[in-house]
Design a protein around this motif. Sequence first.
Motif, short mmCIF file in Angstrom:
data_model
loop_
_atom_site.label_atom_id
_atom_site.label_comp_id
_atom_site.label_asym_id
_atom_site.label_seq_id
_atom_site.Cartn_x
_atom_site.Cartn_y
_atom_site.Cartn_z
N GLN A 127 0.86 -1.18 0.18
CA GLN A 127 0.09 0.06 -0.03
C GLN A 127 0.93 1.32 0.03
O GLN A 127 0.57 2.30 -0.60
N SER A 128 2.10 1.30 0.69
CA SER A 128 2.74 2.42 0.73
C SER A 128 3.77 2.75 -0.33
O SER A 128 3.98 3.85 -0.77
N LEU A 129 4.45 1.61 -0.90
CA LEU A 129 5.20 1.81 -2.03
C LEU A 129 4.49 1.86 -3.21
O LEU A 129 5.40 2.58 -4.25
N SER A 130 3.55 1.40 -3.58
CA SER A 130 2.88 1.31 -4.75
C SER A 130 2.80 2.60 -5.39
O SER A 130 3.02 3.08 -6.69
N PRO A 131 2.15 3.68 -4.54
CA PRO A 131 1.90 5.02 -5.12
C PRO A 131 3.56 5.83 -5.53
O PRO A 131 3.45 6.58 -6.46
N ILE A 132 4.36 5.53 -4.82
CA ILE A 132 5.61 6.01 -5.02
C ILE A 132 6.21 5.47 -6.42
O ILE A 132 6.60 6.34 -7.26
N LEU A 133 6.13 4.25 -6.49
CA LEU A 133 6.51 3.53 -7.91
C LEU A 133 5.51 4.17 -9.05
O LEU A 133 6.24 4.39 -9.91
N PRO A 151 -0.94 2.99 -14.15
CA PRO A 151 0.41 2.85 -13.12
C PRO A 151 0.33 2.11 -11.86
O PRO A 151 1.10 1.44 -11.38
N LEU A 152 -0.48 2.81 -11.21
CA LEU A 152 -0.91 2.33 -9.66
C LEU A 152 -1.15 1.00 -9.79
O LEU A 152 -0.72 0.15 -8.87
N GLN A 153 -2.28 0.50 -10.60
CA GLN A 153 -2.64 -1.02 -10.39
C GLN A 153 -1.54 -1.95 -10.68
O GLN A 153 -1.38 -3.02 -10.21
N CYS A 154 -0.66 -1.60 -11.77
CA CYS A 154 0.47 -2.35 -12.32
C CYS A 154 1.42 -2.48 -11.13
O CYS A 154 2.05 -3.55 -10.97
N MET A 155 1.75 -1.39 -10.40
CA MET A 155 2.85 -1.52 -9.34
C MET A 155 2.26 -2.36 -8.25
O MET A 155 2.95 -2.88 -7.59
N GLN A 156 0.86 -2.22 -7.97
CA GLN A 156 0.43 -2.99 -6.92
C GLN A 156 0.37 -4.53 -7.22
O GLN A 156 1.04 -5.42 -6.41
N ILE A 157 0.37 -4.76 -8.55
CA ILE A 157 0.40 -6.17 -8.92
C ILE A 157 1.87 -6.57 -8.98
O ILE A 157 2.09 -7.72 -8.34
N PHE A 158 2.88 -5.83 -9.35
CA PHE A 158 4.10 -6.27 -9.40
C PHE A 158 4.50 -6.41 -8.32
O PHE A 158 5.13 -7.38 -7.79
N LEU A 159 4.41 -5.55 -7.07
CA LEU A 159 4.90 -5.68 -5.82
C LEU A 159 4.10 -6.88 -5.08
O LEU A 159 5.03 -7.58 -4.12
N ALA A 160 3.11 -7.17 -5.29
CA ALA A 160 2.37 -8.29 -4.55
C ALA A 160 3.11 -9.59 -4.97
O ALA A 160 3.30 -10.44 -4.20
N ALA A 161 3.57 -9.52 -6.27
CA ALA A 161 4.18 -10.76 -6.81
C ALA A 161 5.49 -10.98 -6.22
O ALA A 161 6.13 -11.93 -5.99
N ALA A 162 6.22 -9.60 -6.50
CA ALA A 162 7.69 -9.45 -6.04
C ALA A 162 7.72 -9.88 -4.77
O ALA A 162 8.62 -10.77 -4.23
N LEU A 163 7.02 -9.20 -3.73
CA LEU A 163 7.31 -9.45 -2.37
C LEU A 163 7.01 -10.92 -1.78
O LEU A 163 7.60 -11.20 -0.99
N SER A 164 6.07 -11.33 -2.57
CA SER A 164 5.46 -12.90 -2.05
C SER A 164 6.38 -13.67 -2.50
O SER A 164 6.86 -14.60 -1.71
N LEU A 165 6.87 -13.89 -4.00
CA LEU A 165 7.56 -14.78 -4.52
C LEU A 165 8.88 -14.73 -3.82
O LEU A 165 9.78 -15.91 -3.92
N THR A 166 9.56 -13.52 -3.56
CA THR A 166 10.96 -13.53 -3.00
C THR A 166 10.81 -13.58 -1.59
O THR A 166 11.97 -13.46 -0.96
N ASP A 167 9.93 -13.87 -0.67
CA ASP A 167 9.96 -14.01 0.62
C ASP A 167 10.03 -15.38 0.99
O ASP A 167 9.28 -16.21 0.86
N GLU A 168 11.33 -15.80 1.49
CA GLU A 168 11.56 -16.98 2.05
C GLU A 168 10.93 -17.71 3.00
O GLU A 168 10.75 -18.74 3.16
N GLY A 169 9.91 -16.74 3.61
CA GLY A 169 9.13 -17.19 4.65
C GLY A 169 7.75 -17.88 4.04
O GLY A 169 7.06 -18.69 4.68
N ILE A 170 7.63 -17.50 2.87
CA ILE A 170 6.42 -17.96 2.03
C ILE A 170 6.88 -19.04 1.03
O ILE A 170 6.54 -20.29 1.06
N PHE A 171 8.00 -18.89 0.34
CA PHE A 171 8.42 -19.80 -0.66
C PHE A 171 9.85 -20.15 -0.46
O PHE A 171 10.69 -19.22 -0.37
#
Length: 211
Positions: A127-133, A151-171
Motif C-alpha cells: 500500500q505504501s510503496l505502490s503510489p511512490i513507484l 500505473p498504480l494498479q500495475c505497481m500493486q500487482i508487481f509488488l504483490a508478486a515480487a514481495l510474495s515470491l521472493t519472501d523466503e518465509g512463504i516460498f
Amino acid sequence: MNRIVKNYEERRNEILDAAESLFYSKGFEACTVNDILKTVGIAKGTFYHYFPSKEAAMDGVIARNVDKIIDRVQATIEKAAGDPNEKLMNAFLAMRVDDPAAHHMLEDMHQPANALLHQKSLKQLIQSLSPILADVVQEGIDQKIWRCSHPLQCMQIFLAAALSLTDEGIFEMDADSQTLIMIALIGTLEKMLGVPENEFLKQYSAHWATE
C-alpha cells in the motif's frame, strides 16, 4: 530517587522497541501486554496512554519499519533526478535487506506464530510503496519512455508478486530458482511498461554485478 520523565516520542519508541523484540522472539500471540510492561518498566496505564491495545502496538511496529523502507526508497529515487529508469532501479535496490540484524528479524517474522504480523507487514509495504513507484512510472510515461494504462494498479500487482515470491518465509527456493524468479519478475515488469525484452534485465544485471 528522581523520577525519569521522557518525552512522548522517546517513550513511544521505547515501547515499540520492546514490543518489536518480544513479538519477534516470542511470537505476537504469545506476547502479552504485561511482557511489554516488564521489559520497559512502565505501568499498564502508561502503555494504554500510547496504544489502546497490543494490536495497535503491532501496527505501530509495522508502520515504523515500513517508514524506514519508504524513506530509503524515496532518498534513492531523489538521487536519480530526471531519469525514470534509474529511479525505478534505485527504488527496487533500496528494498533489499542487507543488514544482518534485519535478516535475523525477518527470520523471526517468518515463524508461524507471527503470521499476522508478517501478513500485515506485506500489506502495508504494498500500500505504501505502490503510489511512490506509480509516480516514477508516470514520469516515464510523460517522457514517452514507457507505456502503461494503469500505473498504480500495475505497481500493486508487481509488488504483490515480487514481495510474495521472493519472501523466503512463504516460498523456499534454492539459489537457481531465486534467480529464475527474479528474471521472470523483471520480464513481467518490462511487459507492464512496454519495454523491449531484456532491456531492464541488462540494466539490473550490470548494476548487481557491481554491488
